[in-house]
Design a protein around this motif. Structure first.
Motif, PDB file in Angstrom:
ATOM      1  N   TYR A  84       0.848  -1.189   0.000  1.00  0.00           N
ATOM      2  CA  TYR A  84       0.000   0.000   0.000  1.00  0.00           C
ATOM      3  C   TYR A  84       0.887   1.242   0.000  1.00  0.00           C
ATOM      4  N   CYS A  85       0.437   2.282  -0.684  1.00  0.00           N
ATOM      5  CA  CYS A  85       1.094   3.592  -0.632  1.00  0.00           C
ATOM      6  C   CYS A  85       0.216   4.532   0.189  1.00  0.00           C
ATOM      7  N   LEU A  86       0.749   5.050   1.271  1.00  0.00           N
ATOM      8  CA  LEU A  86       0.008   5.990   2.109  1.00  0.00           C
ATOM      9  C   LEU A  86       0.108   7.389   1.504  1.00  0.00           C
ATOM     10  N   ASP A  87      -1.023   7.937   1.116  1.00  0.00           N
ATOM     11  CA  ASP A  87      -1.068   9.274   0.542  1.00  0.00           C
ATOM     12  C   ASP A  87      -0.621  10.317   1.564  1.00  0.00           C
ATOM     13  N   LYS A  88       0.133  11.327   1.123  1.00  0.00           N
ATOM     14  CA  LYS A  88       0.701  12.305   2.057  1.00  0.00           C
ATOM     15  C   LYS A  88      -0.374  13.127   2.757  1.00  0.00           C
ATOM     16  N   ASP A  89      -1.499  13.424   2.059  1.00  0.00           N
ATOM     17  CA  ASP A  89      -2.570  14.184   2.701  1.00  0.00           C
ATOM     18  C   ASP A  89      -3.243  13.352   3.790  1.00  0.00           C
ATOM     19  N   LEU A  90      -3.419  12.055   3.519  1.00  0.00           N
ATOM     20  CA  LEU A  90      -4.017  11.190   4.527  1.00  0.00           C
ATOM     21  C   LEU A  90      -3.074  11.019   5.710  1.00  0.00           C
ATOM     22  N   GLN A  91      -1.782  10.955   5.439  1.00  0.00           N
ATOM     23  CA  GLN A  91      -0.815  10.856   6.530  1.00  0.00           C
ATOM     24  C   GLN A  91      -0.898  12.070   7.447  1.00  0.00           C
ATOM     25  N   GLN A  92      -1.085  13.254   6.860  1.00  0.00           N
ATOM     26  CA  GLN A  92      -1.219  14.461   7.679  1.00  0.00           C
ATOM     27  C   GLN A  92      -2.477  14.400   8.535  1.00  0.00           C
ATOM     28  N   LEU A  93      -3.574  13.916   7.973  1.00  0.00           N
ATOM     29  CA  LEU A  93      -4.805  13.794   8.741  1.00  0.00           C
ATOM     30  C   LEU A  93      -4.642  12.796   9.886  1.00  0.00           C
ATOM     31  N   PHE A  94      -3.930  11.707   9.630  1.00  0.00           N
ATOM     32  CA  PHE A  94      -3.670  10.730  10.689  1.00  0.00           C
ATOM     33  C   PHE A  94      -2.917  11.387  11.849  1.00  0.00           C
ATOM     34  N   SER A  95      -1.958  12.243  11.509  1.00  0.00           N
ATOM     35  CA  SER A  95      -1.143  12.872  12.558  1.00  0.00           C
ATOM     36  C   SER A  95      -1.967  13.818  13.424  1.00  0.00           C
ATOM     37  N   GLN A  96      -3.140  14.237  12.933  1.00  0.00           N
ATOM     38  CA  GLN A  96      -4.004  15.152  13.668  1.00  0.00           C
ATOM     39  C   GLN A  96      -5.245  14.453  14.221  1.00  0.00           C
ATOM     40  N   THR A  97      -5.188  13.117  14.307  1.00  0.00           N
ATOM     41  CA  THR A  97      -6.323  12.340  14.804  1.00  0.00           C
ATOM     42  C   THR A  97      -5.921  11.572  16.048  1.00  0.00           C
ATOM     43  N   ASP A  98      -6.775  11.567  17.047  1.00  0.00           N
ATOM     44  CA  ASP A  98      -6.535  10.814  18.275  1.00  0.00           C
ATOM     45  C   ASP A  98      -7.101   9.402  18.141  1.00  0.00           C
TER      46      ASP A  98
END
Length: 316
Positions: A84-98
């Protein structure tokens, strides 16, 4: 857990390995001819890492971190598990999710996981270790005492045995960063959904607080990715040939058979929300953090479904 295997960079080591023809596992892997988007770890280098780790997965001269990481890389190979390739925008959203610590979500996660072994490619340069090295992939594996078949396999002349573990379910992740450092960690989930996490050392190098924090950051990426796969992503979206070539190049697919990774990203209809806020009393631009929520669904609203409440960027 961390251990430095060589002072030289990973790229130069693997380049030498490839020029010398690799090993039998490398030659088997490269026949798959994966095509990967340009801003991610490319296939020949990833295949080299897997081939080297698989060859050493039962080498008892290595420490536990290296052996466990080798075992999981070998499992990924013999199980023909996906990339799987993790999209950079989704990675940013993950970093801002608890993620939260509610046991129910971790218990449900195991029963909903669509796959139990995967290679997750991270955007180049997006994840940096404390010494500035780049972690550009994570090898993720879920093992369960009731499903030993998830954690064993035999193929390509490679036999990977089941490793017993202390918890009902274990989720592990490992990688070799761009300086050749092996990172390996994970967590356990017991039958009641209780999360068991440790920050102890498996490698010869003693971890400092920055290393432990970094492992927790990696753990968050793994958790969010598995939760997204289990509860949010409804279908498999495959990388296209056009996404693996630069602008201005030919768009006709090669005649030889190619494999393509899968995307881990938001669908086009689901965009990052931007809240413009009020006029004179607006706070400084910031993220309103996301979280996971369990909602009642179905007839009579007796069933439960986990929903991701995405973070929102609030600013002027």
């Amino acid at each position: 857990m961390q251990i430095q295997i060589k002072a030289d960079s990973r790229h130069s080591q693997l380049s030498t390995f490839i020029k010398l023809g690799g090993n039998s596992f490398y030659r088997i892997l490269t026949r798959k001819n994966y095509r990967i988007p340009k801003n991610y770890l490319q296939w020949h280098e990833l295949a080299s890492l897997v081939a080297l780790m698989a060859e050493e997965h039962e080498n008892h001269k290595l420490d536990l971190a290296q052996r466990f990481a080798g075992h999981r890389h070998a499992l990924w190979m013999v199980q023909d598990a996906p990339i799987y390739c993790l999209d950079k925008d989704l990675q940013q959203l993950f970093s801002q999710t608890d993620v939260g610590d509610e046991s129910a979500i971790f218990k449900d996660l195991i029963t909903h996981l669509p796959i139990h072994s995967l290679m997750l490619l991270l955007p180049n340069g997006g994840v940096r270790s404390p010494d500035g090295s780049c972690v550009d992939y994570l090898n993720i594996h879920c093992s369960d005492v009731n499903h030993q078949e998830w954690s064993t396999g035999e193929k390509y002349g490679l036999k990977v045995k089941y490793l017993a573990h202390e918890h009902d379910t274990n989720i592990h992740f490992g990688a070799i960063d761009t300086q050749g450092t092996v990172w390996f960690s994970g967590w356990g989930i017991n039958a009641d959904g209780k999360l068991e996490q440790r920050d102890g050392n498996l490698g010869r190098t003693k971890m400092v607080d920055l290393d432990k924090k970094f492992l927790r950051d990696l753990r968050n990426i793994v958790m969010q990715s598995l939760m997204f796969l289990s509860f949010e992503q409804t279908g498999i979206e495959t990388v296209t040939y056009k996404e693996t070539i630069g602008h201005g190049f030919a768009t006709q697919e090669p005649k030889e058979r190619c494999f393509y990774p899968r995307w881990l990203r938001l669908q086009e209809k689901s965009q990052v929300s931007i809240d413009k806020g009020g006029s004179h009393a607006s706070p400084s631009p910031h993220w309103r953090r996301g979280h996971w929520r369990r909602s009642a669904v179905g007839e009579g609203r007796v069933d439960r479904k986990w929903n991701w409440i995405q973070p929102v960027f609030v600013g002027n």
